[in-house]
Motif scaffolding. Structure first.
Motif, PDB file in Angstrom:
ATOM      1  N   PHE A  77       0.900  -1.067   0.186  1.00  0.00           N
ATOM      2  CA  PHE A  77       0.126   0.050   0.088  1.00  0.00           C
ATOM      3  C   PHE A  77       0.968   1.445  -0.031  1.00  0.00           C
ATOM      4  CE2 PHE A  77      -2.283  -3.320   1.960  1.00  0.00           C
ATOM      5  CZ  PHE A  77      -3.651  -3.290   1.296  1.00  0.00           C
ATOM      6  N   ARG A  78       0.703   2.093  -0.622  1.00  0.00           N
ATOM      7  CA  ARG A  78       1.543   3.343  -1.266  1.00  0.00           C
ATOM      8  C   ARG A  78       0.643   4.610  -0.902  1.00  0.00           C
ATOM      9  NH1 ARG A  78       6.601   1.898  -3.093  1.00  0.00           N
ATOM     10  NH2 ARG A  78       6.867  -0.119  -3.683  1.00  0.00           N
ATOM     11  N   ALA A  79       1.021   5.644  -0.248  1.00  0.00           N
ATOM     12  CA  ALA A  79       0.517   6.850  -0.316  1.00  0.00           C
ATOM     13  C   ALA A  79       1.086   7.726  -0.767  1.00  0.00           C
ATOM     14  CB  ALA A  79       0.054   7.033   1.448  1.00  0.00           C
ATOM     15  N   GLU A  80       0.471   8.850  -1.294  1.00  0.00           N
ATOM     16  CA  GLU A  80       1.299  10.089  -1.738  1.00  0.00           C
ATOM     17  C   GLU A  80       1.720  10.654  -0.996  1.00  0.00           C
ATOM     18  OE1 GLU A  80       0.142  14.078  -4.544  1.00  0.00           O
ATOM     19  OE2 GLU A  80      -1.281  12.457  -4.215  1.00  0.00           O
ATOM     20  N   ASP A  81       3.127  11.147  -1.156  1.00  0.00           N
ATOM     21  CA  ASP A  81       3.985  11.835  -0.021  1.00  0.00           C
ATOM     22  C   ASP A  81       4.192  13.386  -0.242  1.00  0.00           C
ATOM     23  OD1 ASP A  81       5.583  11.863   2.306  1.00  0.00           O
ATOM     24  OD2 ASP A  81       7.375  11.594   1.185  1.00  0.00           O
ATOM     25  N   ARG A 179      -5.747   8.939   6.974  1.00  0.00           N
ATOM     26  CA  ARG A 179      -5.490  10.193   7.219  1.00  0.00           C
ATOM     27  C   ARG A 179      -4.321  10.680   6.538  1.00  0.00           C
ATOM     28  NH1 ARG A 179      -3.762  11.157  13.224  1.00  0.00           N
ATOM     29  NH2 ARG A 179      -2.029  10.039  12.433  1.00  0.00           N
ATOM     30  N   ASP A 180      -3.540  10.203   6.461  1.00  0.00           N
ATOM     31  CA  ASP A 180      -2.080  10.463   5.794  1.00  0.00           C
ATOM     32  C   ASP A 180      -2.308  10.617   4.208  1.00  0.00           C
ATOM     33  OD1 ASP A 180       0.960  10.999   6.712  1.00  0.00           O
ATOM     34  OD2 ASP A 180       1.129  10.203   4.821  1.00  0.00           O
ATOM     35  N   ALA A 181      -2.955   9.558   3.687  1.00  0.00           N
ATOM     36  CA  ALA A 181      -3.199   9.514   2.399  1.00  0.00           C
ATOM     37  C   ALA A 181      -4.129  10.853   1.852  1.00  0.00           C
ATOM     38  CB  ALA A 181      -3.787   8.335   1.899  1.00  0.00           C
ATOM     39  N   ALA A 182      -4.878  11.475   2.868  1.00  0.00           N
ATOM     40  CA  ALA A 182      -5.740  12.397   2.397  1.00  0.00           C
ATOM     41  C   ALA A 182      -5.208  13.843   1.932  1.00  0.00           C
ATOM     42  CB  ALA A 182      -6.867  12.807   3.577  1.00  0.00           C
ATOM     43  N   ARG A 183      -3.948  13.746   2.192  1.00  0.00           N
ATOM     44  CA  ARG A 183      -3.053  14.910   1.727  1.00  0.00           C
ATOM     45  C   ARG A 183      -3.121  14.938   0.282  1.00  0.00           C
ATOM     46  NH1 ARG A 183       2.395  14.781   4.848  1.00  0.00           N
ATOM     47  NH2 ARG A 183       2.444  12.564   4.202  1.00  0.00           N
ATOM     48  N   GLY A 184      -3.166  13.866  -0.353  1.00  0.00           N
ATOM     49  CA  GLY A 184      -3.347  13.596  -2.031  1.00  0.00           C
ATOM     50  C   GLY A 184      -4.789  13.122  -2.148  1.00  0.00           C
TER      51      GLY A 184
END
Length: 394
Positions: A77-81, A179-184
């Motif tokens: 699983f990868r989230a936008e940084d 929550r962190d992925a919501a930045r993207g």
């Protein structure tokens, strides 16, 4: 139906679970670009990503390794940084022109027929401000404060080439990951052997709290309908209690006037009225003690006033058809929903205007009144416990 563009969805449900819809395929055999059958999975925000990983793996066929062995495909699983999280290399210092100039300005002196450089005299000292600027510019990638927007899929569009996806640990809770992925606008599900990543839209704060805010608005309407009746009954009860208090004050003044008149205006005198006033005072004390035993409340004017108001309110509620238990249940539900929305807002680091969903000032005041009463009750309970502990220590 999801088209074969490897796009998934993450939806909220009324049961507070998250519904993940993704098209699963490990081989790109869909040459005619027909629709891919999506798979729906229900997960809880407090479950780890490893749980979601196992659910997806159970729906996938095995893949063949280079050695010809079959294995369960790995899932990441990868989230936008964000750019502030990038690890930048330390900037290497380059020799400056001033250094080269200083080397050229070195003074030379002769010792025993040999010419040697003795250094630079009268060098100007750099100011502390310049030194700090140079120190701060030596390295990039210094630490910074994490920021969240909570916009999710509602955020501004950006080019895929500008996105930097970071792999997350399977032990991370799904709620923290979202929550962190919501930045993207999206996060990626990478399946071993699949031709492309599956991009899943990240729910925004409005998406996560859609059903909660809908229930809060529905509950607020019910509270608003009952608030008008309750306010009318409460005002009438307080007015009635005030009239009773005024009547009590008039009775005391009348008693004082009677005692004064009988003492100084008649032949009875103080010799007769003294035991009468004593017996009246003693009777008042006895009646107050009996009142305490019956109502289990301290004897005070405030307690008597509150009891009068409470009884008057009960009678008015019954006459107006006001269901007090239903009112308390609605207020309790409204505060519980408000607390849950506040918690999600805290996770997304966004400001939530509760008045926009509660719609009515009376509803906001009713919910706040109950919260304040609970806080006061907790404070008194805590204070009483501390006093008991102090007595035990003594």
């Amino acid at each position: 139906m999801l088209t074969a563009k490897f796009i998934g969805k993450l939806l909220t449900t009324p049961s507070r679970l998250l519904k993940l819809i993704i098209p699963l395929t490990t081989l790109n055999k869909n040459s005619d670009r027909k629709d891919v059958e999506p798979l729906a999975l229900l997960v809880h925000p407090q479950q780890p990503l490893s749980y979601l990983e196992r659910l997806i793996q159970s729906e996938l066929p095995t893949v063949t390794t280079a050695r010809g062995e079959e294995k369960i495909p790995a899932i990441h699983f990868r989230a936008e940084d964000s750019p502030q999280d990038e690890i930048m290399p330390t900037k290497k210092e380059q020799p400056s022109e001033s250094t080269e100039q200083d080397d050229a300005d070195l003074e030379e002196s002769k010792f025993d027929g040999k010419t040697e450089r003795t250094g630079i005299l009268n060098r100007k000292k750099k100011t502390s401000e310049v030194a700090r600027e140079e120190e701060s510019s030596k390295s990039l990638g210094d630490g910074s404060v994490e920021t969240y927007s909570g916009l999710g899929r509602e955020g501004p569009d950006s080019n895929d080439s500008d996105k930097n996806f970071v792999r997350w640990s399977p032990s991370t809770e799904i709620g923290d990951f979202i929550r962190d992925a919501a930045r993207g606008k999206e996060f990626a599900v990478e399946i071993e052997g699949a031709p492309e990543q599956i991009r899943v839209g990240v729910p925004s704060f409005n998406d996560r709290t859609h059903y909660l805010r809908h229930r809060l608005r529905k509950t607020s309407r019910k509270i608003s309908d009952m608030a008008a009746i309750k306010t009318e009954c409460d005002v009438a009860a307080h007015r009635g209690a005030q009239r009773v208090a005024i009547g009590g004050a008039a009775t005391l003044l009348g008693y004082w006037g009677v005692v004064y008149w009988l003492t100084f205006r008649t032949d009875m005198g103080w010799d007769t009225m003294e035991p009468v006033t004593y017996l009246v005072g003693l009777s008042t004390l006895i009646c107050g003690y009996l009142w305490f035993l019956y109502h289990n409340r301290e004897v005070s004017y405030r307690a008597a006033l509150n009891l009068t108001i409470s009884r008057r309110q009960t009678k008015l509620y019954q006459s107006k058809g006001f269901d007090l238990q239903r009112w308390e249940a609605l207020v309790e539900e409204g505060n519980a929903l408000r607390k849950e929305i506040k918690q999600v807002a805290s996770e997304y680091d966004v400001e939530w205007d509760e008045r926009s969903d509660e719609k009515d000032e009376k509803v906001t005041e009713a919910l706040k009144e109950v919260r304040d009463k609970k806080k006061d009750g907790k404070k008194k309970k805590k204070k009483g416990k501390e006093e008991d502990d102090d007595e035990e220590d003594d």
